[in-house]
Design a protein around this motif. Structure first.
Motif, PDB file in Angstrom:
ATOM      1  N   GLU A   1     -16.802   4.349   4.436  1.00  9.77           N
ATOM      2  CA  GLU A   1     -15.871   3.612   5.300  1.00  9.77           C
ATOM      3  C   GLU A   1     -15.390   2.326   4.633  1.00  9.77           C
ATOM      4  OE1 GLU A   1     -16.313   3.067   9.352  1.00  9.77           O
ATOM      5  OE2 GLU A   1     -17.318   4.973   9.758  1.00  9.77           O
ATOM      6  N   LEU A   2     -16.259   1.685   3.876  1.00  8.76           N
ATOM      7  CA  LEU A   2     -15.848   0.467   3.171  1.00  8.76           C
ATOM      8  C   LEU A   2     -14.793   0.791   2.130  1.00  8.76           C
ATOM      9  CD1 LEU A   2     -16.144  -2.527   2.523  1.00  8.76           C
ATOM     10  CD2 LEU A   2     -18.071  -1.941   1.031  1.00  8.76           C
ATOM     11  N   ARG A   3     -14.963   1.883   1.404  1.00 11.78           N
ATOM     12  CA  ARG A   3     -13.965   2.278   0.403  1.00 11.78           C
ATOM     13  C   ARG A   3     -12.623   2.586   1.068  1.00 11.78           C
ATOM     14  NH1 ARG A   3     -12.394   7.313  -1.998  1.00 11.78           N
ATOM     15  NH2 ARG A   3     -11.493   6.952  -4.079  1.00 11.78           N
ATOM     16  N   ALA A   4     -12.653   3.336   2.175  1.00 12.89           N
ATOM     17  CA  ALA A   4     -11.410   3.641   2.885  1.00 12.89           C
ATOM     18  C   ALA A   4     -10.745   2.372   3.398  1.00 12.89           C
ATOM     19  CB  ALA A   4     -11.692   4.609   4.033  1.00 12.89           C
ATOM     20  N   GLU A   5     -11.542   1.434   3.894  1.00 11.10           N
ATOM     21  CA  GLU A   5     -11.002   0.170   4.390  1.00 11.10           C
ATOM     22  C   GLU A   5     -10.326  -0.615   3.272  1.00 11.10           C
ATOM     23  OE1 GLU A   5     -10.468  -2.858   7.378  1.00 11.10           O
ATOM     24  OE2 GLU A   5     -11.296  -0.829   7.615  1.00 11.10           O
ATOM     25  N   LEU A   6     -10.968  -0.676   2.106  1.00  8.66           N
ATOM     26  CA  LEU A   6     -10.408  -1.441   0.993  1.00  8.66           C
ATOM     27  C   LEU A   6      -9.172  -0.764   0.405  1.00  8.66           C
ATOM     28  CD1 LEU A   6     -13.690  -2.584  -0.804  1.00  8.66           C
ATOM     29  CD2 LEU A   6     -12.138  -3.964   0.581  1.00  8.66           C
ATOM     30  N   ILE A   7      -9.175   0.564   0.331  1.00  9.64           N
ATOM     31  CA  ILE A   7      -7.998   1.276  -0.171  1.00  9.64           C
ATOM     32  C   ILE A   7      -6.790   0.976   0.713  1.00  9.64           C
ATOM     33  CG2 ILE A   7      -6.982   3.573  -0.419  1.00  9.64           C
ATOM     34  CD1 ILE A   7      -9.640   4.558  -1.495  1.00  9.64           C
ATOM     35  N   ALA A   8      -7.008   0.987   2.026  1.00  7.29           N
ATOM     36  CA  ALA A   8      -5.901   0.697   2.943  1.00  7.29           C
ATOM     37  C   ALA A   8      -5.409  -0.741   2.784  1.00  7.29           C
ATOM     38  CB  ALA A   8      -6.347   0.953   4.382  1.00  7.29           C
ATOM     39  N   ARG A   9      -6.315  -1.670   2.576  1.00  6.59           N
ATOM     40  CA  ARG A   9      -5.935  -3.075   2.449  1.00  6.59           C
ATOM     41  C   ARG A   9      -5.254  -3.365   1.114  1.00  6.59           C
ATOM     42  NH1 ARG A   9      -8.437  -6.843   5.868  1.00  6.59           N
ATOM     43  NH2 ARG A   9      -9.717  -5.887   7.492  1.00  6.59           N
ATOM     44  N   LEU A  10      -5.660  -2.658   0.041  1.00  8.42           N
ATOM     45  CA  LEU A  10      -5.128  -2.940  -1.292  1.00  8.42           C
ATOM     46  C   LEU A  10      -3.913  -2.099  -1.640  1.00  8.42           C
ATOM     47  CD1 LEU A  10      -8.522  -3.236  -3.221  1.00  8.42           C
ATOM     48  CD2 LEU A  10      -7.006  -5.096  -2.536  1.00  8.42           C
ATOM     49  N   ALA A  11      -3.521  -1.182  -0.771  1.00 11.50           N
ATOM     50  CA  ALA A  11      -2.378  -0.313  -1.067  1.00 11.50           C
ATOM     51  C   ALA A  11      -1.096  -1.115  -1.255  1.00 11.50           C
ATOM     52  CB  ALA A  11      -2.204   0.711   0.051  1.00 11.50           C
ATOM     53  N   VAL A  12      -0.965  -2.236  -0.543  1.00 13.05           N
ATOM     54  CA  VAL A  12       0.245  -3.044  -0.657  1.00 13.05           C
ATOM     55  C   VAL A  12       0.396  -3.640  -2.054  1.00 13.05           C
ATOM     56  CG1 VAL A  12      -0.910  -5.161   0.130  1.00 13.05           C
ATOM     57  CG2 VAL A  12       1.540  -4.902   0.455  1.00 13.05           C
ATOM     58  N   ALA A  13      -0.707  -3.760  -2.787  1.00  7.27           N
ATOM     59  CA  ALA A  13      -0.669  -4.307  -4.142  1.00  7.27           C
ATOM     60  C   ALA A  13      -0.696  -3.223  -5.209  1.00  7.27           C
ATOM     61  CB  ALA A  13      -1.840  -5.269  -4.357  1.00  7.27           C
ATOM     62  N   GLY A  14      -0.576  -1.958  -4.829  1.00  5.94           N
ATOM     63  CA  GLY A  14      -0.595  -0.876  -5.808  1.00  5.94           C
ATOM     64  C   GLY A  14      -1.935  -0.709  -6.480  1.00  5.94           C
ATOM     65  N   ILE A  15      -3.017  -0.936  -5.744  1.00  4.88           N
ATOM     66  CA  ILE A  15      -4.376  -0.884  -6.288  1.00  4.88           C
ATOM     67  C   ILE A  15      -5.183   0.126  -5.495  1.00  4.88           C
ATOM     68  CG2 ILE A  15      -6.517  -2.211  -6.570  1.00  4.88           C
ATOM     69  CD1 ILE A  15      -4.746  -4.670  -7.039  1.00  4.88           C
ATOM     70  N   THR A  16      -6.012   0.889  -6.189  1.00  2.07           N
ATOM     71  CA  THR A  16      -6.909   1.827  -5.527  1.00  2.07           C
ATOM     72  C   THR A  16      -8.346   1.485  -5.887  1.00  2.07           C
ATOM     73  OG1 THR A  16      -7.344   4.166  -5.080  1.00  2.07           O
ATOM     74  CG2 THR A  16      -6.963   3.553  -7.370  1.00  2.07           C
ATOM     75  N   VAL A  17      -9.276   1.972  -5.084  1.00  2.00           N
ATOM     76  CA  VAL A  17     -10.699   1.742  -5.288  1.00  2.00           C
ATOM     77  C   VAL A  17     -11.345   3.067  -5.647  1.00  2.00           C
ATOM     78  CG1 VAL A  17     -12.859   0.960  -4.243  1.00  2.00           C
ATOM     79  CG2 VAL A  17     -10.709  -0.189  -3.682  1.00  2.00           C
ATOM     80  N   ASP A  18     -11.911   3.156  -6.847  1.00  2.00           N
ATOM     81  CA  ASP A  18     -12.558   4.390  -7.283  1.00  2.00           C
ATOM     82  C   ASP A  18     -13.968   4.521  -6.731  1.00  2.00           C
ATOM     83  OD1 ASP A  18     -10.331   5.129  -8.768  1.00  2.00           O
ATOM     84  OD2 ASP A  18     -11.006   4.062 -10.547  1.00  2.00           O
ATOM     85  N   GLU A  19     -14.657   3.408  -6.588  1.00  2.00           N
ATOM     86  CA  GLU A  19     -16.054   3.458  -6.161  1.00  2.00           C
ATOM     87  C   GLU A  19     -16.428   2.121  -5.554  1.00  2.00           C
ATOM     88  OE1 GLU A  19     -20.447   3.547  -8.311  1.00  2.00           O
ATOM     89  OE2 GLU A  19     -18.695   4.308  -9.383  1.00  2.00           O
ATOM     90  N   CYS A  20     -17.247   2.151  -4.511  1.00  6.38           N
ATOM     91  CA  CYS A  20     -17.768   0.896  -3.965  1.00  6.38           C
ATOM     92  C   CYS A  20     -19.088   1.181  -3.265  1.00  6.38           C
ATOM     93  CB  CYS A  20     -16.764   0.246  -3.011  1.00  6.38           C
ATOM     94  SG  CYS A  20     -16.585   1.067  -1.431  1.00  6.38           S
TER      95      CYS A  20
END
Length: 298
Positions: free
Chosen positions: A192-211
Motif C-alpha cells: 500500500e505504501l508503494r501504491a500511495e507513493l506511485i500515485a503521489r509521484l506520478a505528477v513528476a514522472g517518477i515511479t517507485v520500483d521497491e519500498c
C-alpha cells in the motif's frame, strides 16, 4: 505546457528529440577543418579562391563544434529551443544537436533513499516512529524537469506525506482483533505504501520500483507502557491456550475413567478431580501431592 481553461497546467509528456550521431558529425567537423587548411594553403600559394574555402571551413567548424555532448548509459538530455521543449535524447554515446539548442541532462538510473524517522499517530492515536526505504527512478524526463520545481526534493516531501498517510491508516499492533497492523502485516503495508507513493509521484514522472519500512516503533514517551501492554496481552493469550488444552485433557481423563470402569465418580468426586487436575495442568509451579489416608470426605 499548455494552460487549461480552469487555470491549471497540463502535464508535460516526454517525446523523442531530433539529434544526430556525434561520431558522424565529428567526421564532418574534421572535413571542415581540412577544407579550411586547404584554403589557407591556397591563399599562401597566391590563389584568391582559397579565401572561400577558409570561410566555408571555418564557418562549418564553429557551427559544428559547440553542438557536441555525451550521454552515459541510463542518462538522458532534454533538448530546448529558446526555452521550448523539443524532445528528449536517450541514445548513449557522443551526440550532436544544433548549437543554439540547449541541453539539460538528468539521470534515469534507479535511486535509493532512506527517509528520516517521522513521528506519526497511528489509527488509535498512539504516537509511533516510522521510516522507509525506497528505490525510485525517472520515467518521464519532461514531467520531472518541467512539471515540478525540483524533482529530488519533491520525492523527499512525498515520501514523508505517504508515510504519514499509511501510518495513520493502520494501528501499530492489535493482538486481540486480528486486524491488519503496521507491525504484523509488512507485505500489505509495503504494497500500500508503494501504491500511495506511485500515485503521489506520478505528477513528476517518477515511479517507485521497491519500498519497505525500515523503522517502526512506539514513540519513546509511550514505549514503556505499550511494552507492558504487549506483555500482558501475550500472557493472556498464552493462558487462554493453556486453559483450552487443560480442559480437553481433563475431559479426556474423565471419559476414559468412566469408559474403563476404573472408578465410579459421583458429582462431588468428579468436581474434586476436575479441580485437582486443573490446578496441576494450569499451575506455574509443579504441584505438591498430598496423600489422603482417609476417605475422600474426611
Amino acid at each position: 505546457m499548455a494552460e487549461t481553461g480552469h487555470g491549471a497546467l497540463s502535464a508535460s509528456r516526454e517525446r523523442g528529440a531530433h539529434t544526430a550521431n556525434g561520431l558522424l558529425m565529428l567526421l564532418v567537423g574534421f572535413v571542415a577543418i581540412c577544407v579550411g587548411l586547404f584554403g589557407m594553403l591556397a591563399l599562401a600559394g597566391g590563389a584568391p579562391a582559397g579565401l572561400g574555402f577558409v570561410l566555408v571551413g571555418g564557418l562549418g567548424f564553429f557551427l559544428i563544434a559547440p553542438g557536441f555532448y555525451m550521454l552515459q548509459p541510463n542518462q538522458a538530455a532534454a533538448i530546448l529551443l529558446f526555452g521550448s521543449y523539443r524532445g528528449t535524447d536517450r541514445a548513449e554515446g557522443l551526440r550532436w544537436v544544433l548549437p543554439w539548442m540547449g541541453r539539460t541532462k538528468l539521470a534515469v538510473r534507479a535511486n535509493n533513499i532512506i527517509s528520516d524517522k517521522l513521528k506519526v499517530n497511528d489509527l488509535r492515536g498512539n504516537p509511533i516512529e516510522i521510516a522507509a526505504q525506497l528505490v525510485w527512478r525517472v520515467t518521464d524526463t519532461a514531467q520531472a524537469l518541467f512539471d515540478v520545481d525540483d524533482y529530488r526534493s519533491f520525492v523527499r516531501v512525498q515520501i514523508e506525506s505517504g508515510l504519514r498517510a499509511i501510518g495513520s491508516r493502520y494501528a501499530y499492533d492489535d493482538v486481540a482483533h486480528g486486524e491488519v497492523t503496521l507491525r504484523g502485516n509488512h507485505d500489505v503495508v509495503n504494497t500500500e505504501l508503494r501504491a500511495e507513493l506511485i500515485a503521489r509521484l506520478a505528477v513528476a514522472g517518477i515511479t517507485v520500483d521497491e519500498c519497505a519500512l525500515t523503522h517502526l516503533a512506539y514513540a519513546p514517551e509511550i514505549a514503556g507502557a505499550m511494552l507492558r501492554r504487549q506483555q500482558a496481552e501475550a500472557v493472556v493469550s498464552a493462558r487462554t491456550k493453556l486453559v483450552e488444552g487443560a480442559v480437553g485433557m481433563v475431559q479426556l481423563a474423565l471419559e476414559q475413567l468412566s469408559e474403563r470402569g476404573v472408578v465410579e465418580l459421583d458429582d462431588e468426586r468428579r468436581a474434586m478431580m476436575v479441580s485437582n487436575l486443573m490446578v496441576v495442568l494450569c499451575g506455574d509451579r509443579d504441584a505438591q501431592p498430598i496423600v489422603n489416608t482417609g476417605t475422600l470426605y474426611q
